[in-house]
Design a protein around this motif. Structure first.
Motif, PDB file in Angstrom:
ATOM      1  N   ILE A 220       0.818  -1.218   0.000  1.00 24.58           N
ATOM      2  CA  ILE A 220       0.000   0.000   0.000  1.00 24.58           C
ATOM      3  C   ILE A 220       0.854   1.272   0.000  1.00 24.58           C
ATOM      4  CG2 ILE A 220      -1.681   1.330   1.359  1.00 24.58           C
ATOM      5  CD1 ILE A 220      -2.875  -1.345   2.250  1.00 24.58           C
ATOM      6  N   CYS A 221       1.931   1.255   0.756  1.00 25.03           N
ATOM      7  CA  CYS A 221       2.756   2.465   0.877  1.00 25.03           C
ATOM      8  C   CYS A 221       3.828   2.575  -0.209  1.00 25.03           C
ATOM      9  CB  CYS A 221       3.408   2.511   2.255  1.00 25.03           C
ATOM     10  SG  CYS A 221       2.219   2.591   3.613  1.00 25.03           S
ATOM     11  N   HIS A 222       4.237   1.441  -0.780  1.00 29.28           N
ATOM     12  CA  HIS A 222       5.248   1.446  -1.836  1.00 29.28           C
ATOM     13  C   HIS A 222       4.815   0.548  -2.994  1.00 29.28           C
ATOM     14  CE1 HIS A 222       7.975   3.459   0.994  1.00 29.28           C
ATOM     15  NE2 HIS A 222       7.613   2.539   1.882  1.00 29.28           N
ATOM     16  N   PRO A 223       3.666   0.839  -3.586  1.00 30.07           N
ATOM     17  CA  PRO A 223       3.107  -0.055  -4.615  1.00 30.07           C
ATOM     18  C   PRO A 223       3.998  -0.215  -5.850  1.00 30.07           C
ATOM     19  CG  PRO A 223       1.948   2.052  -4.583  1.00 30.07           C
ATOM     20  CD  PRO A 223       2.831   2.034  -3.386  1.00 30.07           C
ATOM     21  N   LEU A 224       4.708   0.846  -6.247  1.00 30.53           N
ATOM     22  CA  LEU A 224       5.548   0.772  -7.445  1.00 30.53           C
ATOM     23  C   LEU A 224       6.779  -0.110  -7.240  1.00 30.53           C
ATOM     24  CD1 LEU A 224       5.393   4.523  -8.615  1.00 30.53           C
ATOM     25  CD2 LEU A 224       4.013   2.585  -9.394  1.00 30.53           C
TER      26      LEU A 224
ATOM     27  N   THR B 135       6.897  -5.404  -6.109  1.00 28.16           N
ATOM     28  CA  THR B 135       7.450  -6.651  -6.665  1.00 28.16           C
ATOM     29  C   THR B 135       8.957  -6.734  -6.498  1.00 28.16           C
ATOM     30  OG1 THR B 135       7.511  -5.599  -8.847  1.00 28.16           O
ATOM     31  CG2 THR B 135       5.574  -6.940  -8.323  1.00 28.16           C
ATOM     32  N   VAL B 136       9.607  -5.578  -6.463  1.00 25.25           N
ATOM     33  CA  VAL B 136      11.061  -5.570  -6.284  1.00 25.25           C
ATOM     34  C   VAL B 136      11.427  -5.879  -4.835  1.00 25.25           C
ATOM     35  CG1 VAL B 136      13.159  -4.181  -6.444  1.00 25.25           C
ATOM     36  CG2 VAL B 136      11.362  -3.936  -8.174  1.00 25.25           C
ATOM     37  N   ILE B 137      10.719  -5.212  -3.901  1.00 21.71           N
ATOM     38  CA  ILE B 137      11.006  -5.417  -2.472  1.00 21.71           C
ATOM     39  C   ILE B 137      10.591  -6.821  -2.025  1.00 21.71           C
ATOM     40  CG2 ILE B 137      10.494  -4.633  -0.126  1.00 21.71           C
ATOM     41  CD1 ILE B 137      10.050  -1.825  -1.270  1.00 21.71           C
ATOM     42  N   MET B 138       9.327  -7.189  -2.318  1.00 20.34           N
ATOM     43  CA  MET B 138       8.819  -8.493  -1.881  1.00 20.34           C
ATOM     44  C   MET B 138       9.114  -9.556  -2.934  1.00 20.34           C
ATOM     45  SD  MET B 138       7.740  -7.696   1.066  1.00 20.34           S
ATOM     46  CE  MET B 138       7.034  -9.286   1.504  1.00 20.34           C
TER      47      MET B 138
END
Length: 312
Positions: free
Chosen positions: A126-130, A133-136
């Motif tokens: 929600i806070c870093h939608p863009l 996929t890179v983070i998670m």
């Protein structure tokens, strides 16, 4: 000086929820029904996530793990309780009691850890939608689950080894339907100061740390949602974490209610009855909470059963 009958016990007696003979058939039917619903509901979620490629995302990966843990969590206590009622025997061996306690602690802590990881997942989504996929990425998701399992194993091993050093009387009755750590410590004749100290420290570190992480994640989520200009965007963002928030609230409110109310009531029987809420009821309700308003889960189940019927 220690009592003369102080010895290494071979068995304990689980008093259960009630000693009334007339209530035993009712308790057996009630808990058998809840156990079957829990296993079936969580198995359906595991089946839906594992069989549908559309659900191979971090959120559903963690949900699949949580459902598996909930099955194991309930299976550590309810089957033994059902056997005791059916056989009219309340005896559990010393080894069986330690084993049950080990796995109960393990799955409780693992449940808490996974709920914390899921809160972090929703925070990133929600806070870093863009950058989601890179983070998670799959590696991080795997590491988060691995760390959760490792912490749970080490904690349950520590608590079990601490109980093994305790001495008990020859005749011991546990006023519970399973071997609960706090009850075991209270029934010991030997000095339990170290056990109690370790229990409180671990509870504060793991329970308090997890709760802090969840509250921090949701404080950031609420801030992000409030900053959104679109009402539709706010609703969509909130709906993605509503199920998780419901499960977290249910688990923490019931478990904290049990342990905070025990010192006030001093009633082990009341504590055992209240423990049913987070040991049986919460794992049973989780599949309903996650699937009732989740179109992805319902769609995956329909496709899975549709393929099964076609193959049949």
């Amino acid at each position: 000086m220690e009592p003369e009958n102080l010895t290494r016990v071979s068995e304990f007696v689980l008093l259960g929820l009630s000693e009334e003979p007339d209530l035993q058939p009712l308790l057996f039917g009630l808990f058998l029904s809840m156990y079957l619903i829990t296993v079936l509901g969580n198995l359906l979620i595991v089946l839906a996530v594992s069989s549908d490629s559309h659900l191979h995302t971090p959120m559903y990966f963690f949900l699949c793990n949580l459902s598996f843990v909930d099955i194991c969590f309930t299976s550590t206590t309810v089957p033994k309780m059902l056997v005791n009622i059916q056989t009219q025997s309340k005896v559990i061996t010393y080894g069986g009691c330690i084993t049950q306690m080990y796995f109960f602690i393990f799955f409780v802590v693992l449940d808490v850890n996974l709920l914390t990881v899921m809160a972090y997942d929703r925070f990133v989504a929600i806070c870093h939608p863009l950058h989601y996929t890179v983070i998670m990425n799959p590696w991080l998701c795997g590491q988060l689950v691995l760390v959760s399992w490792t912490i749970s194993v080490l904690n349950s091993l520590l608590q079990s080894l601490m109980v093994l050093r305790l001495s008990f009387c020859a005749d011991l009755q546990i006023p519970h339907f399973f071997c609960e750590l706090n009850q075991m410590i209270q029934l010991a004749w030997s000095d339990t100061f170290v056990n109690t100290l370790v229990l409180y420290i671990v509870t504060v570190l793991l329970g308090g740390g997890s709760l802090t992480g969840i509250l921090y994640s949701y404080s950031k989520i609420v801030s992000c949602i409030c900053a959104m200009s679109s009402a539709q965007g706010k609703y969509k963002a909130f709906s993605t974490c509503a199920s998780h928030l419901s499960v977290v609230s249910l688990f923490y409110l019931t478990s904290l209610g049990v342990y905070l109310s025990y010192p006030a009531t001093h009633s082990a029987h009341s504590s055992a009855t209240a423990s049913v809420l987070y040991t049986v009821v919460t794992p049973m309700l989780n599949p309903f909470i996650y699937s009732l308003r989740n179109k992805d889960i319902k769609g995956a189940l329909k496709r899975s059963f549709g393929m099964t019927v076609q193959k049949g």
